[in-house]
Design an enzyme around this catalytic site. Sequence first.
Site, short mmCIF file in Angstrom:
data_model
loop_
_atom_site.label_atom_id
_atom_site.label_comp_id
_atom_site.label_asym_id
_atom_site.label_seq_id
_atom_site.Cartn_x
_atom_site.Cartn_y
_atom_site.Cartn_z
N GLN A 171 0.81 -1.21 0.00
CA GLN A 171 0.00 0.00 0.00
C GLN A 171 0.85 1.26 0.00
O GLN A 171 2.05 1.22 0.26
CB GLN A 171 -0.92 0.01 1.22
CG GLN A 171 -0.16 -0.09 2.54
CD GLN A 171 -1.03 -0.59 3.67
OE1 GLN A 171 -2.23 -0.39 3.69
NE2 GLN A 171 -0.42 -1.24 4.65
N TYR B 214 -11.64 6.52 18.83
CA TYR B 214 -11.78 5.40 17.89
C TYR B 214 -11.33 4.10 18.55
O TYR B 214 -12.05 3.09 18.57
CB TYR B 214 -10.95 5.67 16.63
CG TYR B 214 -10.93 4.53 15.64
CD1 TYR B 214 -11.82 4.49 14.58
CD2 TYR B 214 -10.01 3.48 15.77
CE1 TYR B 214 -11.82 3.44 13.66
CE2 TYR B 214 -10.00 2.43 14.87
CZ TYR B 214 -10.90 2.41 13.82
OH TYR B 214 -10.89 1.37 12.93
N ASP C 84 -0.82 0.49 13.01
CA ASP C 84 -0.49 1.77 13.63
C ASP C 84 -0.12 1.61 15.10
O ASP C 84 0.44 2.53 15.71
CB ASP C 84 -1.65 2.76 13.49
CG ASP C 84 -2.97 2.19 13.99
OD1 ASP C 84 -3.11 2.00 15.22
OD2 ASP C 84 -3.85 1.92 13.15
N GLU D 211 0.32 -8.38 11.71
CA GLU D 211 0.35 -7.27 10.75
C GLU D 211 1.30 -7.62 9.60
O GLU D 211 2.43 -8.03 9.82
CB GLU D 211 0.83 -5.99 11.44
CG GLU D 211 1.17 -4.83 10.53
CD GLU D 211 0.00 -4.38 9.68
OE1 GLU D 211 0.19 -4.18 8.46
OE2 GLU D 211 -1.11 -4.20 10.23
N ASP E 278 0.88 -12.68 6.98
CA ASP E 278 -0.52 -12.66 6.57
C ASP E 278 -1.38 -13.20 7.72
O ASP E 278 -1.17 -14.33 8.18
CB ASP E 278 -0.67 -13.53 5.32
CG ASP E 278 -2.08 -13.51 4.75
OD1 ASP E 278 -3.01 -13.08 5.45
OD2 ASP E 278 -2.25 -13.96 3.60
N CYS E 279 -2.34 -12.40 8.17
CA CYS E 279 -3.14 -12.81 9.33
C CYS E 279 -3.97 -14.06 9.04
O CYS E 279 -4.24 -14.85 9.95
CB CYS E 279 -4.03 -11.67 9.80
SG CYS E 279 -5.35 -11.21 8.67
N ASP F 48 -8.95 -5.41 12.94
CA ASP F 48 -8.56 -4.02 12.65
C ASP F 48 -8.00 -3.97 11.23
O ASP F 48 -6.86 -3.57 11.00
CB ASP F 48 -7.54 -3.54 13.68
CG ASP F 48 -7.44 -2.02 13.72
OD1 ASP F 48 -8.26 -1.36 13.06
OD2 ASP F 48 -6.53 -1.50 14.39
N GLU G 201 -16.85 12.14 10.98
CA GLU G 201 -18.16 11.51 10.87
C GLU G 201 -18.35 10.46 11.96
O GLU G 201 -17.39 10.02 12.59
CB GLU G 201 -18.36 10.89 9.50
CG GLU G 201 -17.36 9.80 9.13
CD GLU G 201 -17.63 9.21 7.75
OE1 GLU G 201 -18.81 9.01 7.40
OE2 GLU G 201 -16.67 8.95 7.02
#
Length: 368
Positions: free
Chosen positions: A152, A181, A205, A224, A259-260, A280, A356
């Site tokens: 990404q 959050y 994060d 992750e 890879d989860c 998440d 939002e």
Amino acid sequence: MAVNTILLDFTVNSTRLTNAEESRILQDDMEIVLSNYVPGLRRQQVFNFAGSFIVLLTADRGTHITLRGFPHGIVTCNIEYFKDDEEKPLLLLESIRKLEKEIAEKLSSKRSHSIPALKRGDHIDRYFPTADERILEYDIDKVLYEEKSRYQKILIVHSRSLGNLLVLDDLQNISESDLIYTETLMQRGKESYEGKEIVILGGGDGALLWELLKEKPKFVYMLEIDELVMKACSKHLRSCCGDCLDKMKGDNYEIIVDDCVKILNQFITEGRKFDYVFGDLTDIPLSATPQGEIWDFIRLILNSSMKVLKSSGKYMTHGNGASCPESLRMYEEQLQKLYVPVEFSRAHAFVPSFMEDWVFYQVWQKHN
């Protein structure tokens, strides 16, 4: 430095556009008003067709203006120019509003609207979408980190009102102002994590891991796939993740870079059971039907997670914006189709960087 685009629109009686003479007068009137605000204004070309018109104008500073009339009674004015960082804007917001008012009066417009300059092509991205694909402008003044990993595009920027902000593939993820959050995802104060065994799927994060560790769990696995995200957040989002991303293993946690899905399957094979699994990962997508690669991934994660949960365990995840009821409805339908019957509850929180209301889910196995 960026191209600045100012947008104005006006509603007029449709005959002002479909009648050739009235249309010509309207065009001239707009040009007269514009000439008082834009130095060196010159008409370059006019196109008339099917009750519509396009007028192309140029001006000093490489300014380009397009006037467009639609037979439905709508007239638009787009002003575009290039601005260096140290240069003054061609039109300040007060002048834009004054220009809108004068053109509206000249055209006897029933309704008018203006949008302050949109900044395009700059080295700083200021515009990001909401869950339901509206555009938000952020007060970003600095790029702290920008890199593309195998998975990404990673961007960390500074916002004057939100602090540092993580953006992945042009979608805002978390900022230094977004503790709400993480606390809503955890259901802090409603769920007890002391002495519990937990799995986090994603969470690069580090914010969720950091807050969970404060609750004195027995052990937390964080799965992750993108190590580059963790390295960036460890440096630039420390108020969110603390020092938990500085090392891959602590006394009561381990970060597995993989890879989860692969690790979940490994846990299933080993018969491992946990008190909580946190999803998440990706948000619930906007789509006409719950079909496609992302929906298949969501179903896979849900079923795999239920297999590693204790009978009393819970799956905790974020959903999407409250402004996306159809998306949320389709997700809840998928919950009713899992291999094991489940129940669920919802929680809401207004997330500052998302601007939002966001929906979170808590899912557990149904017991008769």
